[in-house]
Every structure is written in structure tokens, then in C-alpha cells.
Design a protein around this motif. Structure first.
Motif, mmCIF file in Angstrom:
data_model
loop_
_atom_site.group_PDB
_atom_site.id
_atom_site.type_symbol
_atom_site.label_atom_id
_atom_site.label_comp_id
_atom_site.label_asym_id
_atom_site.label_seq_id
_atom_site.Cartn_x
_atom_site.Cartn_y
_atom_site.Cartn_z
ATOM 1 N N LYS A 41 36.993 36.166 47.767
ATOM 2 C CA LYS A 41 37.845 37.158 47.795
ATOM 3 C C LYS A 41 37.684 38.489 46.879
ATOM 4 O O LYS A 41 37.446 39.513 47.488
ATOM 5 C CB LYS A 41 39.255 36.825 47.891
ATOM 6 C CG LYS A 41 39.570 35.755 48.893
ATOM 7 C CD LYS A 41 41.101 35.364 48.803
ATOM 8 C CE LYS A 41 41.407 34.705 47.403
ATOM 9 N NZ LYS A 41 40.716 33.577 47.120
ATOM 10 N N SER A 42 37.686 38.089 45.806
ATOM 11 C CA SER A 42 37.583 39.153 44.667
ATOM 12 C C SER A 42 36.164 39.815 44.833
ATOM 13 O O SER A 42 36.102 41.132 44.551
ATOM 14 C CB SER A 42 37.699 38.568 43.088
ATOM 15 O OG SER A 42 38.873 38.133 42.980
ATOM 16 N N THR A 43 34.917 39.201 45.013
ATOM 17 C CA THR A 43 33.670 39.744 45.235
ATOM 18 C C THR A 43 33.826 40.723 46.169
ATOM 19 O O THR A 43 33.354 41.691 46.170
ATOM 20 C CB THR A 43 32.702 38.532 45.653
ATOM 21 O OG1 THR A 43 32.775 37.482 44.632
ATOM 22 C CG2 THR A 43 31.348 39.009 45.544
ATOM 23 N N ALA A 161 44.069 45.930 46.097
ATOM 24 C CA ALA A 161 45.029 45.146 45.607
ATOM 25 C C ALA A 161 44.362 43.744 45.333
ATOM 26 O O ALA A 161 44.467 42.912 46.373
ATOM 27 C CB ALA A 161 46.387 45.112 45.843
ATOM 28 N N ASP A 162 44.111 43.304 44.231
ATOM 29 C CA ASP A 162 43.722 41.527 43.908
ATOM 30 C C ASP A 162 44.639 40.898 43.436
ATOM 31 O O ASP A 162 44.777 41.117 42.351
ATOM 32 C CB ASP A 162 42.368 41.905 43.285
ATOM 33 C CG ASP A 162 41.538 40.493 43.349
ATOM 34 O OD1 ASP A 162 42.245 39.590 43.773
ATOM 35 O OD2 ASP A 162 40.429 40.367 42.920
ATOM 36 N N GLU A 163 45.345 40.152 44.349
ATOM 37 C CA GLU A 163 46.540 39.290 43.730
ATOM 38 C C GLU A 163 47.653 39.878 42.896
ATOM 39 O O GLU A 163 47.894 39.692 41.933
ATOM 40 C CB GLU A 163 45.954 38.059 43.089
ATOM 41 C CG GLU A 163 44.816 37.171 43.787
ATOM 42 C CD GLU A 163 44.492 35.903 43.529
ATOM 43 O OE1 GLU A 163 45.611 35.446 42.723
ATOM 44 O OE2 GLU A 163 43.570 35.444 43.397
ATOM 45 N N PRO A 164 48.119 41.137 43.593
ATOM 46 C CA PRO A 164 48.919 42.017 42.966
ATOM 47 C C PRO A 164 50.163 41.302 42.376
ATOM 48 O O PRO A 164 50.766 41.805 41.480
ATOM 49 C CB PRO A 164 49.251 43.165 43.845
ATOM 50 C CG PRO A 164 49.070 42.347 45.006
ATOM 51 C CD PRO A 164 48.052 41.472 45.072
HETATM 52 MG MG LIG Z 1 39.648 36.306 42.834
#
Ligand SMILES: [Mg+2]
Ligand SMILES: Nc1ncnc2c1ncn2[C@@H]1O[C@H](COP(=O)(O)OP(=O)(O)O)[C@@H](O)[C@H]1O
Lengths: 226, 301
Positions: A41-43, A161-164
Motif C-alpha cells: 500500500k505504502s509503495t 494519506a498513508d494511515e492518517p
Molecule cells: Mg505502509
């Protein structure tokens, strides 16, 4: 518009983090991206703000070809995005006002319009009383709202937004999610990576599920089942 | 293009300098020490050079004409000398034997040899000869010049300085060589010191640089405060180094002048411009290049 076509991302150590991802996100959409830890996901988000280059395939965002983009164009491209991280990433020695103003200084906005715009944005995120506070004086939820205000400062078309809510207590998390939805209602594309099953099920938005770098599910009004 | 405020960059760099207080102070001190060593060394070499020049008595050869030369012949010798390659046309001085006699006589007036001169003049005798004092340009070609002078009809004797000139030239060359070698070494060291200081400063602000990049800061927007910081380090270091150099040079110069009369010490007022310019150049250059190099890694895009 965001368009992934057969995108693969292989890190130098050989990890294949994105495996033949194809997907289109239209302007003004709200999208949850879910999947277990290490799914990629982050990638996926990193390739979007061009922190990482994709290894093959094509990726275009609002007319920018992220494969062909030149290094000196990248800062200008990033100004179209508002990025929010789990760990807030605020300047610890700048006030709330200055943290938000900073994003505008970076693009050479005159002080006059900074002074006009920052208060407006801070009231959108509900921090109109905290101008002169420093990040350490705020709760996690408030810090994340500062980060969101900063992401909005230059009126970007896409919010990523990455895991906000990862570092925000549960009560405040709903606030943040509602705020993101409110931002989408104002016409922005919003991408949110999250672990929070409750929110995903509750908000009934488009949900993209990733597993081992592949998209395994993509439904509007989808449920969280990673 | 929108306007960026200079005051933003300046305040950022001052803050940076302040925040990394110890490291900044350390690099200012190191750079300052290096500048002082470089400066003192340069001034030492310059003074050695000047003193060597003095020993060489300014590239002169004295040529004596044949006793029997007529005035026309002597004038012709003068013309021929002026035509030679290595000779500075405007600096060929002709002393007639009458002038020399008068000068010598005046020099010994009032001593016991005074009578000898009086007798010479009374009898119309002049033991001196016409001479040309020839100033030449190139020390290394002095042997050729001597040969050429020897070929001119009517020149009887050449007062040679070839040996001395060669020696002086040799010393000067080796001093210059050692000088340049040390200067390069010192310069590399100072650059290295600055790079490492700013690397630490940059490392401490790695997070901030990352944030800047996420909000779309261009390379130069991120770089400029660090470059200014490097410049400030260079500026402060060269300013203080200049003052120290000034004081030291004047003090040591005074001491040397008191103890020796043959030494020439160039007054500081004659070299102060070079010292401050040199210091600023080295200081600012290492500051700017140092910060640019240390940032490269964090700015890949
Ligand atoms: Mg991640
Ligand atoms: N910089 C990196 N270098 C090498 N491997 C990485 C790097 N970043 C992430 N990975 C690997 O890529 C995969 C996907 O990671 P990531 O996108 O962070 O997953 P998620 O955000 O879904 O938890 C994981 O196996 C992770 O170990």
C-alpha cells in the motif's frame, strides 16, 4: 485522473512490492486502500508522489507521466498533491501557523496571501484557536489536522494519506476521516490507506484491496476483508 | 515566477548556524586556523621572494666600454644593447667616465684620498671607463645575454651576475613549489572540514528536508539556506582570520626589523587587500562548495 497501467515496482533488494497493478481513479473520487501489512500500500502511494520510480508499466497523474517526468519538474508536480503521513511529519520548532505557512513559502506565495489563507485553512480543520501552539503541545489528532491543513495549503487536486489515523486515538480518528470526506466533497480526489475496518465499512466508499502487490478486490461501497 | 523573500533564507541560515552551535563554532575555528596558516605561509613566501629579489639587485649587468672608444662608438654600443631581446629598452643607463669620476670624487671628498682625485683632474687623467648598466627581464636567459653583449664591438668587460642569478632563481623556484604544494593540501583539508560540518548539519535536518520535498520545495529552495550557512561560516572565519593575521604579521615584522637591518619586511598595508580577498575567496568557496556537496545525497529528487 490517476492511471496505473501494468505497474510493477521492484525494490533494489529484489522485493516485488507492486505486481502488475492496473487501476483508474477519477477526479473527485474517495478511495480506501486496504490490505495487510507488507501488501504494498505504502509503495503504491510512494510511486504516486514520485518518492519511488516504478520498474515497469505506466503511471500518469493529472497529465504528468511519472515515468518520463524530469527531476526538476518533480517539485512542481508534488505541489498538485497534498501528502499526509501516519507520523504527521511536522516541524517541531515551528508553530501551527508556521507549519502550514511553510508549504506556501516553499512555492513562493507572498506573505500577504499566506496571512490571509492560513487562517481559512486552519478553520476548515478546526484549529482556529491553536495558531501559536507548537506540535508537542497538541494531541495526535490535532497534529494530524495540522498536517492536513498543510496538505491543503496550496489547494492541491489530490490528497494522499498513508494511515492518517495510525497514531491518533480512536475518538479522534473519526474526526480525521470525516475531515477527509469533507475535503473530497469540496472536489478533491482523496486516497486513504488504512487499517481501520470500522471506518471502511461505515463510510461505504470505493475500496481497493491489495495483497502481495496485486489488486485482489476493487468495489464501490466495498467492505474491509483483508 | 513568484518572489521568494531573501529574509526567509537569511533567517533560516542564521537559525541553522545557531542550532548547530558547537559544530558551527568548530568549523569556523578550523577554517580560521587553516586560513591563518595559509595566509602566514603566503606572506612568508612573498617576503622571502622580495628579499631574494633584493639580493639579486634587480637583474642588472654592468658593461664597460673599451678605453679607446670614441663618443660615437659608445653611443652606437648603447643602441646595440637596447636592441637585444632580453634587455629592457628604457632601463639601459649610460654613465660617462666623466660622470663616474665626478661621483667618485664627491664620494671621497674630505678623506685622505681626496688628493689623488684632485691630482687626476689636474693632470687631465681619467682612469674610469664609460659604462652601461643594463637591466634585463628574464633571469633564466642571462647567460645568452652575456654572450650577446660580449659579441658587441667595443665592449671590453662584463660584470657577470649569472651565478648569483641562477642560485636565486633556483631558491625561488623551490620555495614556490613547496608553497603551492602546501597551499593545495591546506585547501583540500579545509574543504573536507567544511563538508563534514555541513554534512552533520544536514543530517540533523534530514527529516525537515524530507518534509520540504513532500510539499514541493525545489532543490535550490532547500539548498540555499545551507549554502548561506556555509557562506556565513566562511565569512566569519575569514574576517576573524584577517584580524589575527594583521596583528600577528605586524607584530612579528616589527620584531624582525629590530633585530636585522638587511631584511626587508613588506608592510601589511601593501598586502592587506590580497590577504582579505584571498581569505574571502577561500572561505566563501569552501563554504559554498562544502554545503552543495553535503546536500547532494538528500536531494536526489
Ligand atoms: Mg505502509
Ligand atoms: N525501501 C524498501 N526497500 C526494500 N523493500 C521495501 C522497501 N519499502 C518497502 N519494501 C517492501 O515492499 C513490500 C511492501 O511494503 P509497503 O509498501 O511498505 O507495504 P504496506 O504499506 O502495505 O505495509 C514489503 O515487503 C516491504 O518489506
Amino acid at each position: 485522473m490517476i492511471e496505473f497501467k501494468n505497474v510493477c515496482k521492484k525494490y533494489p533488494n529484489g522485493t516485488l512490492a507492486l505486481d502488475d497493478v492496473s487501476l483508474t481513479i477519477n477526479d473527485g473520487e474517495f478511495v480506501f486502500i486496504v490490505g495487510e501489512s507488507g501488501a504494498g500500500k505504502s509503495t503504491m502511494l510512494k510511486t504516486l508522489f514520485r518518492e519511488e520510480k516504478i520498474s515497469s508499466g505506466s503511471l500518469t497523474v493529472d497529465g504528468y507521466d511519472l515515468v518520463k517526468i524530469k527531476n526538476r519538474q518533480i517539485p512542481h508536480y508534488r505541489r498538485k498533491l497534498g501528502i499526509v503521513f501516519q507520523d504527521f511529519r511536522l516541524f517541531p520548532d515551528k508553530t501551527v501557523f508556521e507549519n502550514v505557512a511553510f508549504a506556501m513559502r516553499v512555492i513562493g506565495e507572498p506573505t500577504r496571501s499566506i496571512k490571509r489563507r492560513v487562517p481559512t485553512i486552519l478553520s476548515i480543520v478546526g484549529l482556529q484557536d491553536k495558531y501559536n501552539d507548537f506540535p508537542r503541545e497538541l494531541s495526535g489528532g490535532e497534529q494530524q489536522r495540522v498536517a492536513l491543513a498543510r496538505a491543503l495549503a496550496n489547494n492541491p487536486s489530490i490528497i494522499i494519506a498513508d494511515e492518517p489515523t495510525g497514531n491518533v486515538d480512536p475518538k479522534m480518528s473519526l474526526d480525521i476521516m470525516n475531515l477527509l470526506l469533507k475535503i473530497q466533497k469540496r472536489g478533491k480526489t482523496v486516497l486513504v490507506v488504512t487499517h481501520e475496518k470500522n471506518f471502511v465499512d461505515y463510510f461505504q466508499q470505493r475500496v481497493i484491496t491489495i495483497k502481495n502487490g496485486k489488486i485482489v478486490d476493487d468495489k464501490v461501497g466495498g467492505m474491509f476483508d483483508a | 515566477m513568484r518572489k521568494y523573500s531573501l529574509s526567509y533564507f537569511l533567517s533560516q541560515s542564521f537559525k541553522g548556524l545557531w542550532r548547530n552551535g558547537v559544530m558551527s563554532a568548530a568549523s569556523i575555528l578550523v577554517l580560521m586556523a587553516l586560513l591563518i596558516v595559509m595566509g602566514s605561509f603566503s606572506l612568508l613566501v612573498y617576503n622571502i621572494d622580495v628579499n631574494l629579489e633584493n639580493i639579486g639587485v634587480l637583474n642588472e649587468i654592468v658593461v664597460f666600454c673599451d678605453e679607446n672608444c670614441t663618443d660615437e662608438e659608445i653611443a652606437d654600443i648603447g643602441r646595440q644593447i637596447r636592441l637585444l631581446d632580453n634587455v629592457n629598452e628604457d632601463m639601459v643607463k649610460h654613465n660617462t667616465k666623466q660622470q663616474i669620476l665626478d661621483e667618485e670624487r664627491a664620494k671621497y671628498a674630505g678623506t685622505e684620498v681626496e688628493n689623488v682625485f684632485k691630482e687626476m683632474v689636474d693632470r687631465g687623467v681619467n682612469p674610469y671607463r664609460d659604462e652601461f648598466i643594463v637591466t634585463y627581464n628574464d633571469n633564466s636567459e642571462v647567460t645568452t645575454l652575456e654572450y650577446q653583449l660580449g659579441q658587441i664591438q667595443g665592449i671590453d668587460k662584463i660584470n657577470s651576475r649569472a651565478d648569483l642569478a641562477e642560485k636565486v632563481e633556483g631558491i625561488k623556484n623551490s620555495v614556490t613549489f613547496i608553497f603551492i604544494f602546501f597551499l593545495v593540501v591546506l585547501f583540500v583539508v579545509s574543504l573536507f572540514v567544511i563538508i563534514n560540518t555541513i554534512k552533520l548539519a544536514v543530517y540533523a535536518r534530514k527529516q525537515e528536508i524530507a518534509i520540504m520535498r513532500y510539499v514541493g520545495a525545489t532543490k535550490w529552495f532547500i539548498t540555499l539556506p545551507f549554502v548561506f550557512e556555509g557562506m556565513l561560516i566562511g565569512l566569519i572565519a575569514s574576517g576573524v582570520a584577517y584580524l589575527v593575521e594583521w596583528y600577528m604579521y605586524t607584530y612579528i615584522g616589527k620584531m624582525l626589523m629590530q633585530n636585522s637591518s638587511i631584511l626587508t619586511i613588506v608592510p601589511f598595508s601593501q598586502v592587506d587587500g590580497f590577504v582579505i580577498l584571498g581569505f574571502l575567496a577561500v572561505g566563501l568557496f569552501s563554504g559554498i562548495v562544502g554545503s552543495a556537496i553535503s546536500l547532494r545525497k538528500y536531494l536526489k529528487a
